[in-house]
Design an enzyme around this catalytic site. Structure first.
Site, mmCIF file in Angstrom:
data_model
loop_
_atom_site.group_PDB
_atom_site.id
_atom_site.type_symbol
_atom_site.label_atom_id
_atom_site.label_comp_id
_atom_site.label_asym_id
_atom_site.label_seq_id
_atom_site.Cartn_x
_atom_site.Cartn_y
_atom_site.Cartn_z
ATOM 1 N N GLU A 204 0.814 -1.219 0.000
ATOM 2 C CA GLU A 204 0.000 0.000 0.000
ATOM 3 C C GLU A 204 0.848 1.270 0.000
ATOM 4 O O GLU A 204 0.362 2.366 0.262
ATOM 5 C CB GLU A 204 -0.954 -0.017 1.198
ATOM 6 C CG GLU A 204 -1.904 -1.206 1.126
ATOM 7 C CD GLU A 204 -2.870 -1.292 2.292
ATOM 8 O OE1 GLU A 204 -2.828 -0.412 3.166
ATOM 9 O OE2 GLU A 204 -3.668 -2.237 2.319
ATOM 10 N N ASP A 241 -4.641 0.148 12.302
ATOM 11 C CA ASP A 241 -5.456 -1.022 11.961
ATOM 12 C C ASP A 241 -4.763 -2.215 12.592
ATOM 13 O O ASP A 241 -3.702 -2.646 12.147
ATOM 14 C CB ASP A 241 -5.549 -1.191 10.439
ATOM 15 C CG ASP A 241 -6.286 -2.473 10.044
ATOM 16 O OD1 ASP A 241 -6.835 -3.158 10.944
ATOM 17 O OD2 ASP A 241 -6.324 -2.804 8.845
ATOM 18 N N GLU A 288 -8.864 0.521 14.084
ATOM 19 C CA GLU A 288 -9.647 -0.401 13.258
ATOM 20 C C GLU A 288 -9.385 -1.836 13.710
ATOM 21 O O GLU A 288 -8.246 -2.193 14.000
ATOM 22 C CB GLU A 288 -9.221 -0.210 11.798
ATOM 23 C CG GLU A 288 -9.942 -1.078 10.801
ATOM 24 C CD GLU A 288 -9.361 -0.907 9.401
ATOM 25 O OE1 GLU A 288 -9.356 -1.890 8.654
ATOM 26 O OE2 GLU A 288 -8.907 0.210 9.070
ATOM 27 N N LYS A 340 -15.643 -1.186 2.062
ATOM 28 C CA LYS A 340 -14.855 -1.721 0.949
ATOM 29 C C LYS A 340 -15.831 -2.309 -0.066
ATOM 30 O O LYS A 340 -16.543 -3.271 0.248
ATOM 31 C CB LYS A 340 -13.920 -2.830 1.448
ATOM 32 C CG LYS A 340 -12.805 -2.353 2.363
ATOM 33 C CD LYS A 340 -12.041 -3.548 2.908
ATOM 34 C CE LYS A 340 -10.806 -3.132 3.694
ATOM 35 N NZ LYS A 340 -10.204 -4.282 4.400
ATOM 36 N N ARG A 369 -8.236 -1.648 -1.171
ATOM 37 C CA ARG A 369 -7.700 -2.942 -0.731
ATOM 38 C C ARG A 369 -6.199 -2.931 -1.014
ATOM 39 O O ARG A 369 -5.696 -2.075 -1.725
ATOM 40 C CB ARG A 369 -8.342 -4.109 -1.500
ATOM 41 C CG ARG A 369 -9.837 -4.281 -1.344
ATOM 42 C CD ARG A 369 -10.327 -4.345 0.097
ATOM 43 N NE ARG A 369 -9.858 -5.444 0.923
ATOM 44 C CZ ARG A 369 -10.578 -6.517 1.255
ATOM 45 N NH1 ARG A 369 -11.811 -6.654 0.811
ATOM 46 N NH2 ARG A 369 -10.102 -7.435 2.061
ATOM 47 N N SER A 370 -5.494 -3.947 -0.487
ATOM 48 C CA SER A 370 -4.040 -3.952 -0.695
ATOM 49 C C SER A 370 -3.687 -4.245 -2.155
ATOM 50 O O SER A 370 -2.652 -3.817 -2.648
ATOM 51 C CB SER A 370 -3.354 -4.931 0.252
ATOM 52 O OG SER A 370 -4.018 -6.161 0.247
#
EC number: 4.2.1.11
Length: 426
Positions: A204, A241, A288, A340, A369-370
């Protein structure tokens, strides 16, 4: 405005893995194109991403089955329908699939079509996508939550938590918030370099250095915020997260999975104590997945303990699904939901989840998303829904920058009407 042609193809995402891209062509010749992201750490209740499983091809990760499902099953059903009937089209695909998790056609097949239809319809009406999806009352620019240090499943660093993010809440606009984030990112690179640590970036775009642990990561970020000339806790807050479902087993949060012998094993009660200790010690205002997706009792206790002073975001807990979100609202778990699009698999269901969250006083964080592509649809969705927050990676890699750059364009277009999100959700 009727759909004349739908074509799906297999393309590659930012990790070099196959994903689905869909073109929806209208009778007028106008086309909408969308591509589908995919995650590395996935919630067990997510909609199913259909992969071929043929080890001779892309190591089993091909998506030719999903592509065929679009071209041979979905397309014949939707051709002739009005592209302006988004809900009707999405529900027609859900009926065609017939399962709760979209396991027949694949969420990656359905989502690609769903997003491409919305883009085609917006182009037909000559409207920006955010305006088409959100209507006239779209004006909130999201606070970016920038993942600048990676741990957990996103890196090889001995840190259990998956993401350490900066939130430039003190900025007057998105443009300035993005600049602040970029400056902190570059300052962090120098902080790490000066310590002889790696500045290679992860999926990311964040750094994945071999840090000592969670507190080392947080202290490094604080040093970078200060080095960039900003005040931690005022100009820039920190978000984490924990992705704690990744190291939760039989009622225990087992940090040794990622941290080796140095890692601790914590009960739910000890996990809550630990998170409270961190928010007392550091300027953290968003956590998160602090508890596992299956630890509803732990989530309830965490929310009771720190929910009044920290945003508690459910990702694996809610998987962008109104059924799980309704359970969370009823039980008093979390106070925010991560959104998402590919967790649920259609635009309509995504918007349903956002609407339910806002109606019950939960904040929303629109997320990538990654495994991403150059598709920037989530930037438009964040603004369309007045989400106020977006999580779309660090300040490097074109697949992440595509979203930030689209938000710059949207803010420019909104002009004086744009409001930077944090003022709305504080």
């Amino acid at each position: 405005m009727k759909i004349e042609k739908i074509v799906a193809r297999e393309i590659l995402d930012s990790r070099g893995n196959p994903t689905v891209e869909v073109d929806v062509v209208l009778e007028s010749g106008i086309m909408g194109r969308a591509s589908v992201p995919s995650g590395a750490s996935t919630g067990e209740h997510e909609a199913l991403e259909l992969r071929d499983g043929d080890k001779q091809r892309y190591g089993g990760k091909g998506v030719q089955k999903a592509v065929d499902n679009v071209n041979k099953i979905i397309a014949p059903k939707l051709i002739g329908m009005s592209s302006l009937n988004q809900r009707g089209i999405d529900y027609a695909m859900l009926a065609l699939d017939g399962t709760k998790t979209k396991s027949n056609l694949g969420a990656n097949a359905i989502l690609g079509v769903s997003l491409a239809v919305a883009k085609a319809a917006a182009s037909y009406l000559d409207l920006p996508l955010y305006r088409y999806i959100g209507g006239t009352n779209t004006y909130v620019m999201p606070v970016p939550m920038m993942n600048i240090i990676n741990g957990g499943s996103h890196s090889d660093a001995p840190i259990a938590f998956q993401e350490f993010m900066i939130r430039p809440v003190g900025a007057p606009s998105f443009r300035e918030g993005l600049r602040m984030g970029a400056e902190v990112f570059h300052a962090l690179k120098k902080v790490l370099k000066d310590r002889g640590l790696s500045t290679a970036v992860g999926d990311e775009g964040g750094f994945a250095p071999n840090l000592e642990g969670t507190e080392d990561a947080l202290n490094s970020i604080i040093a970078a915020i200060k080095a960039a000339g900003y005040e931690p806790g005022k100009d820039v807050m920190i978000g984490m997260d924990c992705a704690s479902s990744e190291f939760y087993h039989d009622g225990i949060y087992d940090y040794t999975k990622f941290e080796g012998a140095k890692g601790k094993k914590r009960t739910a009660e000890e996990q809550i104590d630990y998170l409270e200790e961190l928010i007392n010690k550091f300027p953290i205002d968003s956590i998160e997945d602090g508890m596992s997706e299956n630890d509803w009792e732990g989530w309830k206790k965490l929310t009771e303990r720190i929910g009044d002073r920290c945003q508690l975001v459910g990702d694996d807990l809610f998987v962008t699904n109104v059924d799980f979100l309704a359970m969370g609202i009823e039980k008093g778990c979390a106070n925010s939901i991560l959104i998402k699009v590919n967790q649920i698999g259609s635009l309509t269901e995504t918007l349903n989840a956002i609407e339910m969250a806002h109606r019950h006083g939960y904040t929303t964080v629109t997320s990538h998303r990654s495994g991403e592509t150059e598709d920037a649809t989530i930037a438009d969705i964040a603004v369309a829904t007045n989400s106020g927050q977006i999580k779309t990676g660090s300040l490097s890699r074109s697949d992440r920058m595509a979203k930030y750059n689209q938000l710059l364009r949207i803010e420019e277009e909104l002009g004086d009407l744009a409001v930077y999100g944090y003022k709305r959700i504080k």
